[in-house]
Design an enzyme around this catalytic site. Structure first.
Site, PDB file in Angstrom:
ATOM      1  CG  ASN A   1      -1.688   1.287   1.375  1.00 52.75           C
ATOM      2  OD1 ASN A   1      -1.817   2.041   0.409  1.00 52.75           O
ATOM      3  ND2 ASN A   1      -2.223   1.547   2.557  1.00 52.75           N
ATOM      4  CD1 TRP A   2       3.987   1.354  -2.366  1.00 51.05           C
ATOM      5  CD2 TRP A   2       3.881   2.102  -4.471  1.00 51.05           C
ATOM      6  NE1 TRP A   2       4.906   0.647  -3.117  1.00 51.05           N
ATOM      7  CE2 TRP A   2       4.857   1.088  -4.413  1.00 51.05           C
ATOM      8  CE3 TRP A   2       3.635   2.715  -5.705  1.00 51.05           C
ATOM      9  CZ2 TRP A   2       5.601   0.676  -5.534  1.00 51.05           C
ATOM     10  CZ3 TRP A   2       4.361   2.310  -6.812  1.00 51.05           C
ATOM     11  CH2 TRP A   2       5.331   1.307  -6.723  1.00 51.05           C
ATOM     12  CE  LYS A   3       0.556   3.540   4.791  1.00 54.44           C
ATOM     13  NZ  LYS A   3      -0.009   3.612   6.114  1.00 54.44           N
TER      14      LYS A   3
ATOM     15  CG  HIS B   1      -6.012   1.657   4.608  1.00 56.99           C
ATOM     16  ND1 HIS B   1      -5.608   2.611   5.510  1.00 56.99           N
ATOM     17  CD2 HIS B   1      -4.992   0.798   4.478  1.00 56.99           C
ATOM     18  CE1 HIS B   1      -4.371   2.326   5.917  1.00 56.99           C
ATOM     19  NE2 HIS B   1      -3.974   1.231   5.301  1.00 56.99           N
TER      20      HIS B   1
ATOM     21  CD  GLU C   1      -3.022   5.402   6.430  1.00 52.05           C
ATOM     22  OE1 GLU C   1      -2.917   5.408   5.195  1.00 52.05           O
ATOM     23  OE2 GLU C   1      -2.089   5.041   7.184  1.00 52.05           O
TER      24      GLU C   1
ATOM     25  CD  GLU D   1      -3.816  -2.696   6.877  1.00 51.61           C
ATOM     26  OE1 GLU D   1      -2.681  -2.942   6.467  1.00 51.61           O
ATOM     27  OE2 GLU D   1      -4.410  -1.639   6.624  1.00 51.61           O
TER      28      GLU D   1
ATOM     29  N   GLY E   1       1.904   2.104  10.674  1.00 53.59           N
ATOM     30  CA  GLY E   1       2.863   3.204  10.599  1.00 53.59           C
ATOM     31  C   GLY E   1       3.480   3.585  11.926  1.00 53.59           C
TER      32      GLY E   1
ATOM     33  CB  SER F   1       4.676  -1.984  12.084  1.00 49.08           C
ATOM     34  OG  SER F   1       4.189  -0.679  12.345  1.00 49.08           O
TER      35      SER F   1
ATOM     36  N   GLY G   1       2.785  -1.145   4.272  1.00 47.85           N
ATOM     37  CA  GLY G   1       2.833   0.273   3.946  1.00 47.85           C
ATOM     38  C   GLY G   1       4.264   0.755   3.808  1.00 47.85           C
ATOM     39  N   GLY G   2       4.779   1.354   4.868  1.00 42.65           N
ATOM     40  CA  GLY G   2       6.098   1.995   4.839  1.00 42.65           C
ATOM     41  C   GLY G   2       7.215   1.153   4.231  1.00 42.65           C
TER      42      GLY G   2
HETATM   43  C1  PEP Z   1      -0.923   0.106   5.685  1.00 42.76           C
HETATM   44  O1  PEP Z   1      -0.936   1.277   5.374  1.00 42.76           O
HETATM   45  O2  PEP Z   1      -1.797  -0.665   5.244  1.00 42.76           O
HETATM   46  C2  PEP Z   1       0.144  -0.370   6.567  1.00 42.76           C
HETATM   47  C3  PEP Z   1       0.062  -1.587   7.031  1.00 42.76           C
HETATM   48  O3  PEP Z   1       1.141   0.517   6.866  1.00 42.76           O
HETATM   49  P1  PEP Z   1       2.530   0.195   7.642  1.00 42.76           P
HETATM   50  O4  PEP Z   1       3.077  -1.090   7.056  1.00 42.76           O
HETATM   51  O5  PEP Z   1       3.403   1.368   7.336  1.00 42.76           O
HETATM   52  O6  PEP Z   1       2.211   0.039   9.081  1.00 42.76           O
END
Ligand code: PEP
Length: 253
Positions: free
Chosen positions: A9-11, A95, A97, A167, A173, A213, A234-235
């Site tokens: 997920n590149w947000k 999601h 966010e 999640e 994050g 994470s 994500g990150g």
């Molecule tokens: C996400 O945005 O779906 C996610 C899991 O982010 P991160 O891996 O950065 O926690």
């Protein structure tokens, strides 16, 4: 057997140019990987470029959100037919966010899921509790409610492609990853709730990803759990080497 899915997920990161630079480095690193499916969810302005650049590879791409209607006066939105028209095959729904910043409700997630199924888009439905709810002992109630709402009115026969992502909001994050046991327990709750609505065969075949994470050094222990069928990252998916390492390490469990 549930084939694992490892998804990025590149947000709101990466322009089209940056996305293509990523793929130039990333695709050769994973070209021989067959043990899991690989997906990338770029931002809308990069999606068409990523879809074109991944055609004929073992990587597919999807949108981070969509509206449930095909067209209309909804400024800023993208419809399922618009995604289909650019050969998009996947979509992330609900999601946290989007729930927090775009005020997406459980009912909207349900409408979007029905639209995704109508358009043969493979949905990844995200659910997860906040820290406050976990500390109040409400994790199971939250997960069951979110799953029940998302699946409301959906028939078992149409569930073949649905993917769920667990999640926990407190892990996204933050660097605070759920322990493999915590994640496994949450996935088991989700699978039981899916079985209640769609039947056991559908629930047993459904992939449930963990997100929050995930990093190259924790993915193997998460994937060693029987209920965990992949990861939403994500990150750590923003650098080609790190995401490729996650993919390779995910199958060493
Ligand atoms: C996400 O945005 O779906 C996610 C899991 O982010 P991160 O891996 O950065 O926690």
């Amino acid at each position: 057997m549930r084939k694992p899915l490892i998804a990025a997920n590149w947000k709101m990161y990466k322009t089209p140019k940056e996305s293509l630079a990523f793929l130039n480095e990333f695709l050769p690193l994973v070209k021989d990987h067959t043990a899991s499916e690989i997906a990338i969810f770029p931002t809308m302005s990069s999606l068409g470029y990523v879809i074109e650049a991944t055609k004929g590879t073992n990587v597919t791409a999807g949108a981070q959100t969509m509206h449930w209607l095909n067209e209309g006066p909804y400024t800023g939105q993208t419809s399922p037919t618009m995604l289909e028209s650019i050969d998009c095959t996947r979509v992330l729904l609900g999601h946290s966010e989007r729930r927090i910043y775009a005020h997406e409700t459980d009912d909207m997630v349900n409408l979007k899921l029905k639209a995704a199924l109508d358009h043969d888009l493979i949905p990844v439905v995200c659910v997860g509790e906040t820290l406050d709810k976990r500390q109040s002992g409400l994790t199971e109630a939250v997960l069951r409610w979110q799953i029940a709402c998302a699946l409301n009115g959906i028939k078992g026969a149409s569930c073949g492609n649905v993917v769920i992502a667990y999640e926990p909001v407190w892990a996204i994050g933050t660097g605070s990853v759920a322990t493999p046991e915590q994640a496994n327990e949450a996935h088991a709750i989700i699978r039981r709730e899916v079985a209640t609505h769609l039947g056991l065969p559908c629930a047993s075949g459904m992939r449930i990803l963990y997100g929050g994470s995930v990093k190259p050094d924790n993915v193997a222990s998460l994937m060693s759990q029987p209920e965990i069928d992949g990861a939403l990252v994500g990150g750590a998916s923003l650098q080609a080497r790190s995401f490729a390492e996650i993919i390779h390490n995910s199958t060493t469990a």
